[in-house]
Design a protein around this motif. Sequence first.
Motif, PDB file in Angstrom:
ATOM      1  N   THR A  25      -2.473  11.782   2.426  1.00 49.76           N
ATOM      2  CA  THR A  25      -2.512  13.235   2.551  1.00 49.76           C
ATOM      3  C   THR A  25      -1.543  13.847   1.543  1.00 49.76           C
ATOM      4  N   VAL A  72      -7.704   4.504   4.929  1.00 48.05           N
ATOM      5  CA  VAL A  72      -7.324   5.901   5.185  1.00 48.05           C
ATOM      6  C   VAL A  72      -6.908   6.563   3.875  1.00 48.05           C
ATOM      7  N   CYS A  93       2.315  10.212   3.903  1.00 45.09           N
ATOM      8  CA  CYS A  93       1.440  10.231   5.070  1.00 45.09           C
ATOM      9  C   CYS A  93       0.023   9.834   4.686  1.00 45.09           C
ATOM     10  N   CYS A 126       1.292  16.972   5.362  1.00 46.83           N
ATOM     11  CA  CYS A 126       2.180  16.226   6.249  1.00 46.83           C
ATOM     12  C   CYS A 126       3.290  17.123   6.788  1.00 46.83           C
ATOM     13  N   ASP A 170      -5.893   5.102  12.271  1.00 49.45           N
ATOM     14  CA  ASP A 170      -4.443   5.230  12.109  1.00 49.45           C
ATOM     15  C   ASP A 170      -3.767   3.921  12.494  1.00 49.45           C
ATOM     16  N   PRO A 184      -1.330  12.920  10.699  1.00 45.72           N
ATOM     17  CA  PRO A 184      -1.421  11.631  10.010  1.00 45.72           C
ATOM     18  C   PRO A 184      -0.276  10.691  10.381  1.00 45.72           C
ATOM     19  N   GLY A 222      -4.131   9.544   6.568  1.00 46.81           N
ATOM     20  CA  GLY A 222      -5.000   9.736   7.715  1.00 46.81           C
ATOM     21  C   GLY A 222      -6.070  10.760   7.422  1.00 46.81           C
TER      22      GLY A 222
END
Length: 268
Positions: free
Chosen positions: A190, A187, A210, A195, A219, A251, A212
């Motif tokens: 972010t 992943v 975070c 986030c 996740d 995320p 995702g």
Amino acid sequence: MAATLHRLRSWLGAALAAATLSMACVSVAEAAPTPTTDGEFGVQIVGGTRASTSTYPWVVYLATSSGFQYCGGTLVAPNKVVTAAHCTEGDSASAVRVVAGRDDKNSTAGTVARVTKIWIHPSYTDVTRGYDVSVLTLDRNLSQTPIKFATSADSALYAAGTSSTILGWGDTSSGGSASRYLLKATVPLTSNSTCASAYGSRFNATHMVCAGYTQGGTDTCQGDSGGPLVAGGKLIGITSWGDGCADPGIPGVYARVSTYAAQIQAQL
């Protein structure tokens, strides 16, 4: 439970949330898991694929004395495991087992170590306030190779878009059933602003990071708490909490390891 509550990404945390109506970590807080027909509980990493502890020797899981897996962890020294504070809060060391070198939870492979000491960050109160960090001292040195953890010098590892690896034996879908095998997924991290857009004031960039995809689909989930978020060959995050599992635009949230590097090092 109200649908607005988040759910802890540990099975024991979910049971506690159901009992106390406290905030937990993924979308709707759930009661203790129900066994499936094959005896498994919960689910694994959402969107993950099979992984091996021979490739990731430092990934371990936490279990009760009866062998029930409820959280993950990361070996950072031969007898030291980093996990989430919400995985160990209220536990006595004698009640916790750390299982290393076991991909299949139904097997007897690897090593089962006892815990002699539990350290929880003294400022920890709730996952959304940060400090979701714990260090376990084992009763022996494990043969598995530890992983290094991020320090303040590793700020580049936290750049938005950095590819990271998550691992665990937790849920494969929100409200699903637990994985028998270790899973992994990749992943991207972010940005802090992304986030914050998802979580508002519950996100604290000093204490959290975070990861995702914007479209969701991959996740960590319930049962993965305490497990590793790895980038650049280092442990940079500890699976902590989130709203839902793998939902678009939301995320997963991880404890930012570099923030706690000095406290973790002091336990080693």
